[in-house]
Motif scaffolding. Sequence first.
Motif, PDB file in Angstrom:
ATOM      1  N   LEU A   1       0.860  -1.189   0.000  1.00  0.00           N
ATOM      2  CA  LEU A   1       0.000   0.000   0.000  1.00  0.00           C
ATOM      3  C   LEU A   1       0.891   1.231   0.000  1.00  0.00           C
ATOM      4  CD1 LEU A   1      -2.746  -0.744   2.681  1.00  0.00           C
ATOM      5  CD2 LEU A   1      -3.128  -0.285   0.269  1.00  0.00           C
ATOM      6  N   TYR A   2       0.514   2.229  -0.782  1.00  0.00           N
ATOM      7  CA  TYR A   2       1.287   3.468  -0.871  1.00  0.00           C
ATOM      8  C   TYR A   2       0.409   4.648  -0.478  1.00  0.00           C
ATOM      9  CZ  TYR A   2       4.664   0.762  -3.535  1.00  0.00           C
ATOM     10  OH  TYR A   2       5.589  -0.176  -3.916  1.00  0.00           O
ATOM     11  N   VAL A   3       1.021   5.616   0.197  1.00  0.00           N
ATOM     12  CA  VAL A   3       0.314   6.833   0.563  1.00  0.00           C
ATOM     13  C   VAL A   3       1.316   7.983   0.635  1.00  0.00           C
ATOM     14  CG1 VAL A   3       0.523   6.420   3.059  1.00  0.00           C
ATOM     15  CG2 VAL A   3      -1.324   7.881   2.189  1.00  0.00           C
ATOM     16  N   ALA A   4       0.860   9.147   0.223  1.00  0.00           N
ATOM     17  CA  ALA A   4       1.673  10.365   0.356  1.00  0.00           C
ATOM     18  C   ALA A   4       1.236  11.063   1.632  1.00  0.00           C
ATOM     19  CB  ALA A   4       1.476  11.278  -0.848  1.00  0.00           C
ATOM     20  N   VAL A   5       2.185  11.288   2.519  1.00  0.00           N
ATOM     21  CA  VAL A   5       1.891  11.881   3.817  1.00  0.00           C
ATOM     22  C   VAL A   5       2.275  13.355   3.788  1.00  0.00           C
ATOM     23  CG1 VAL A   5       2.438  11.844   6.277  1.00  0.00           C
ATOM     24  CG2 VAL A   5       2.161   9.697   5.023  1.00  0.00           C
ATOM     25  N   SER A   6       1.265  14.197   3.990  1.00  0.00           N
ATOM     26  CA  SER A   6       1.504  15.643   4.002  1.00  0.00           C
ATOM     27  C   SER A   6       1.091  16.279   5.321  1.00  0.00           C
ATOM     28  CB  SER A   6       0.735  16.308   2.853  1.00  0.00           C
ATOM     29  OG  SER A   6      -0.648  16.059   3.012  1.00  0.00           O
ATOM     30  N   HIS A   7       0.550  15.470   6.238  1.00  0.00           N
ATOM     31  CA  HIS A   7       0.046  16.003   7.500  1.00  0.00           C
ATOM     32  C   HIS A   7       0.143  14.911   8.566  1.00  0.00           C
ATOM     33  CE1 HIS A   7      -2.807  17.658  10.410  1.00  0.00           C
ATOM     34  NE2 HIS A   7      -2.588  18.821   9.823  1.00  0.00           N
ATOM     35  N   GLU A   8       0.294  15.312   9.791  1.00  0.00           N
ATOM     36  CA  GLU A   8       0.431  14.372  10.915  1.00  0.00           C
ATOM     37  C   GLU A   8      -0.742  13.399  11.007  1.00  0.00           C
ATOM     38  OE1 GLU A   8       2.107  12.444  14.126  1.00  0.00           O
ATOM     39  OE2 GLU A   8       3.038  13.990  12.906  1.00  0.00           O
ATOM     40  N   ILE A   9      -1.953  13.844  10.705  1.00  0.00           N
ATOM     41  CA  ILE A   9      -3.118  12.963  10.812  1.00  0.00           C
ATOM     42  C   ILE A   9      -3.038  11.812   9.804  1.00  0.00           C
ATOM     43  CG2 ILE A   9      -4.659  14.259   9.281  1.00  0.00           C
ATOM     44  CD1 ILE A   9      -6.885  13.667  11.374  1.00  0.00           C
ATOM     45  N   ILE A  10      -2.452  12.063   8.637  1.00  0.00           N
ATOM     46  CA  ILE A  10      -2.276  11.002   7.642  1.00  0.00           C
ATOM     47  C   ILE A  10      -1.213  10.025   8.133  1.00  0.00           C
ATOM     48  CG2 ILE A  10      -1.686  10.467   5.239  1.00  0.00           C
ATOM     49  CD1 ILE A  10      -2.606  13.370   4.579  1.00  0.00           C
ATOM     50  N   TYR A  11      -0.156  10.532   8.715  1.00  0.00           N
ATOM     51  CA  TYR A  11       0.896   9.680   9.274  1.00  0.00           C
ATOM     52  C   TYR A  11       0.319   8.772  10.361  1.00  0.00           C
ATOM     53  CZ  TYR A  11       5.379   8.281  11.238  1.00  0.00           C
ATOM     54  OH  TYR A  11       6.445   7.554  11.690  1.00  0.00           O
TER      55      TYR A  11
END
Length: 102
Positions: free
Chosen positions: A75-85
Motif C-alpha cells: 500500500l502506498y500513501v503520500a503523507v503531508s500532514h500528521e493525521i495522515i501519518y
Amino acid sequence: MNTRYRITRNPAGEQPELQLTLEECKALFEQQPDFVYQEEYKVRNAETVMTIKGDFFMWQVGGAEVPFRYYDGDLYVAVSHEIIYEKMTELAQALEAQFVEG
C-alpha cells in the motif's frame, strides 16, 4: 511537502509469500467507516483531469480525500500532514506490516 510511504511486509521484495493481498486490504478497509474503495483515482487541476487506474482506498477526512493505493503487494500513501501519518501507522499495525519511506 509530501513524503511517500509504502506499507509492506516485504521491504526488500525478496519474499513474495509475505506480500499484502488485495483481498486482505479490502477486508480491512471495509471495517473502516471513512474509507471507500475505487478502481480509479481522478486528479484534477484548473485545466485538466487525469484518471489513474488501479486499486485505491480513499480516506475521507476533514473534507479532503487521501488515496491509499494498493500496488504489487504493498500500500502506498503520500503523507503531508500528521493525521495522515497517524492513520498510516494504525493501518500498518492492523495489517501486521511495517512502513518504509519511498
